[in-house]
Scaffold this motif. Structure first.
Motif, PDB file in Angstrom:
ATOM      1  N   LEU A 145       0.812  -1.211   0.000  1.00 39.89           N
ATOM      2  CA  LEU A 145       0.000   0.000   0.000  1.00 39.89           C
ATOM      3  C   LEU A 145       0.850   1.267   0.000  1.00 39.89           C
ATOM      4  O   LEU A 145       0.423   2.307  -0.506  1.00 39.89           O
ATOM      5  CB  LEU A 145      -0.962  -0.005   1.189  1.00 39.89           C
ATOM      6  CG  LEU A 145      -2.074  -1.041   1.123  1.00 39.89           C
ATOM      7  CD1 LEU A 145      -2.910  -1.024   2.397  1.00 39.89           C
ATOM      8  CD2 LEU A 145      -2.948  -0.835  -0.101  1.00 39.89           C
ATOM      9  N   GLN A 146       2.054   1.185   0.556  1.00 39.32           N
ATOM     10  CA  GLN A 146       2.936   2.353   0.525  1.00 39.32           C
ATOM     11  C   GLN A 146       3.348   2.695  -0.895  1.00 39.32           C
ATOM     12  O   GLN A 146       3.780   3.809  -1.175  1.00 39.32           O
ATOM     13  CB  GLN A 146       4.175   2.118   1.396  1.00 39.32           C
ATOM     14  CG  GLN A 146       3.885   2.200   2.873  1.00 39.32           C
ATOM     15  CD  GLN A 146       5.099   1.905   3.727  1.00 39.32           C
ATOM     16  OE1 GLN A 146       6.224   1.852   3.244  1.00 39.32           O
ATOM     17  NE2 GLN A 146       4.864   1.718   5.009  1.00 39.32           N
ATOM     18  N   GLY A 147       3.206   1.764  -1.810  1.00 38.95           N
ATOM     19  CA  GLY A 147       3.519   2.013  -3.209  1.00 38.95           C
ATOM     20  C   GLY A 147       2.433   2.772  -3.961  1.00 38.95           C
ATOM     21  O   GLY A 147       2.620   3.137  -5.119  1.00 38.95           O
ATOM     22  N   ILE A 148       1.294   3.026  -3.317  1.00 38.45           N
ATOM     23  CA  ILE A 148       0.215   3.784  -3.952  1.00 38.45           C
ATOM     24  C   ILE A 148       0.710   5.219  -4.168  1.00 38.45           C
ATOM     25  O   ILE A 148       1.212   5.848  -3.235  1.00 38.45           O
ATOM     26  CB  ILE A 148      -1.058   3.774  -3.073  1.00 38.45           C
ATOM     27  CG1 ILE A 148      -1.624   2.362  -2.996  1.00 38.45           C
ATOM     28  CG2 ILE A 148      -2.099   4.743  -3.614  1.00 38.45           C
ATOM     29  CD1 ILE A 148      -2.781   2.230  -2.022  1.00 38.45           C
ATOM     30  N   PRO A 149       0.569   5.735  -5.378  1.00 38.95           N
ATOM     31  CA  PRO A 149       1.084   7.081  -5.666  1.00 38.95           C
ATOM     32  C   PRO A 149       0.587   8.172  -4.714  1.00 38.95           C
ATOM     33  O   PRO A 149       1.328   9.094  -4.395  1.00 38.95           O
ATOM     34  CB  PRO A 149       0.600   7.343  -7.100  1.00 38.95           C
ATOM     35  CG  PRO A 149       0.466   5.980  -7.704  1.00 38.95           C
ATOM     36  CD  PRO A 149       0.024   5.086  -6.566  1.00 38.95           C
ATOM     37  N   ALA A 150      -0.652   8.071  -4.235  1.00 39.30           N
ATOM     38  CA  ALA A 150      -1.193   9.110  -3.351  1.00 39.30           C
ATOM     39  C   ALA A 150      -0.394   9.237  -2.064  1.00 39.30           C
ATOM     40  O   ALA A 150      -0.320  10.323  -1.477  1.00 39.30           O
ATOM     41  CB  ALA A 150      -2.652   8.808  -3.031  1.00 39.30           C
ATOM     42  N   LEU A 151       0.229   8.159  -1.591  1.00 33.88           N
ATOM     43  CA  LEU A 151       1.013   8.214  -0.355  1.00 33.88           C
ATOM     44  C   LEU A 151       2.416   8.776  -0.578  1.00 33.88           C
ATOM     45  O   LEU A 151       3.069   9.170   0.376  1.00 33.88           O
ATOM     46  CB  LEU A 151       1.113   6.828   0.283  1.00 33.88           C
ATOM     47  CG  LEU A 151      -0.125   6.301   0.969  1.00 33.88           C
ATOM     48  CD1 LEU A 151       0.132   4.922   1.562  1.00 33.88           C
ATOM     49  CD2 LEU A 151      -0.602   7.249   2.049  1.00 33.88           C
ATOM     50  N   GLN A 152       2.871   8.774  -1.809  1.00 34.85           N
ATOM     51  CA  GLN A 152       4.202   9.277  -2.146  1.00 34.85           C
ATOM     52  C   GLN A 152       5.285   8.584  -1.319  1.00 34.85           C
ATOM     53  O   GLN A 152       6.203   9.222  -0.796  1.00 34.85           O
ATOM     54  CB  GLN A 152       4.282  10.801  -1.947  1.00 34.85           C
ATOM     55  CG  GLN A 152       3.308  11.569  -2.793  1.00 34.85           C
ATOM     56  CD  GLN A 152       3.261  13.027  -2.424  1.00 34.85           C
ATOM     57  OE1 GLN A 152       3.678  13.452  -1.355  1.00 34.85           O
ATOM     58  NE2 GLN A 152       2.729  13.826  -3.327  1.00 34.85           N
ATOM     59  N   ARG A 153       5.166   7.296  -1.198  1.00 36.91           N
ATOM     60  CA  ARG A 153       6.154   6.494  -0.482  1.00 36.91           C
ATOM     61  C   ARG A 153       6.587   5.353  -1.378  1.00 36.91           C
ATOM     62  O   ARG A 153       5.994   5.118  -2.424  1.00 36.91           O
ATOM     63  CB  ARG A 153       5.572   5.974   0.840  1.00 36.91           C
ATOM     64  CG  ARG A 153       5.258   7.134   1.781  1.00 36.91           C
ATOM     65  CD  ARG A 153       4.839   6.755   3.123  1.00 36.91           C
ATOM     66  NE  ARG A 153       5.806   5.938   3.854  1.00 36.91           N
ATOM     67  CZ  ARG A 153       5.654   5.635   5.126  1.00 36.91           C
ATOM     68  NH1 ARG A 153       4.613   6.078   5.781  1.00 36.91           N
ATOM     69  NH2 ARG A 153       6.525   4.888   5.737  1.00 36.91           N
ATOM     70  N   ASP A 154       7.600   4.643  -0.954  1.00 35.71           N
ATOM     71  CA  ASP A 154       8.129   3.550  -1.756  1.00 35.71           C
ATOM     72  C   ASP A 154       7.889   2.213  -1.077  1.00 35.71           C
ATOM     73  O   ASP A 154       7.977   2.101   0.144  1.00 35.71           O
ATOM     74  CB  ASP A 154       9.637   3.715  -1.961  1.00 35.71           C
ATOM     75  CG  ASP A 154       9.964   4.975  -2.751  1.00 35.71           C
ATOM     76  OD1 ASP A 154       9.224   5.267  -3.705  1.00 35.71           O
ATOM     77  OD2 ASP A 154      10.956   5.642  -2.413  1.00 35.71           O
TER      78      ASP A 154
END
Length: 120
Positions: A81-90
């Motif tokens: 889920l951290q890979g979702i663009p909205a979170l801006q995480r990797d």
């Protein structure tokens, strides 16, 4: 054991619930809200969060096998889920490994504390 540190007590369940909420805040904060830190700090944070989840989960009375099965799954889903663009995480396999090491350390620490308590 009786008193405030008793397993399955309202306090232990409350502490576990707060730990889950903290993990949600840490794992799903948008990238812009994550403070900069020296390299490797994020691995320590991941390990500490999951060690706390394992330790407080055992204190709350959740079986070892349940935690050993569900927490790595939670860690994997959180990384995806951290890979979702909205979170801006990797997404990071290294973070997941740190999570699993934290889980193992938390479960081990609980076992050591339980043995020590039983020896008294």
């Amino acid at each position: 054991m009786t008193g405030p540190l008793q397993v399955h007590s309202a306090l232990s369940r409350g502490v576990f619930a707060v730990t889950v909420l903290v993990s949600l805040a840490v794992l799903f904060a948008p990238g812009a809200d994550v403070p900069s830190a020296p390299p490797g700090t994020d691995k320590l944070v991941h390990g500490a969060v999951f060690a706390a989840l394992a330790l407080t989960g055992r204190w709350a009375g959740i079986q070892r096998g349940v935690l050993a099965g569900l927490l790595p799954l939670y860690a994997a889903v959180s990384e995806l889920l951290q890979g979702i663009p909205a979170l801006q995480r990797d997404t990071s396999v290294g973070d997941w490994v740190a999570d699993v090491v934290g889980i193992l350390l938390g479960l081990l620490l609980w076992d050591l504390l339980a043995r020590r308590r039983a020896a008294r």
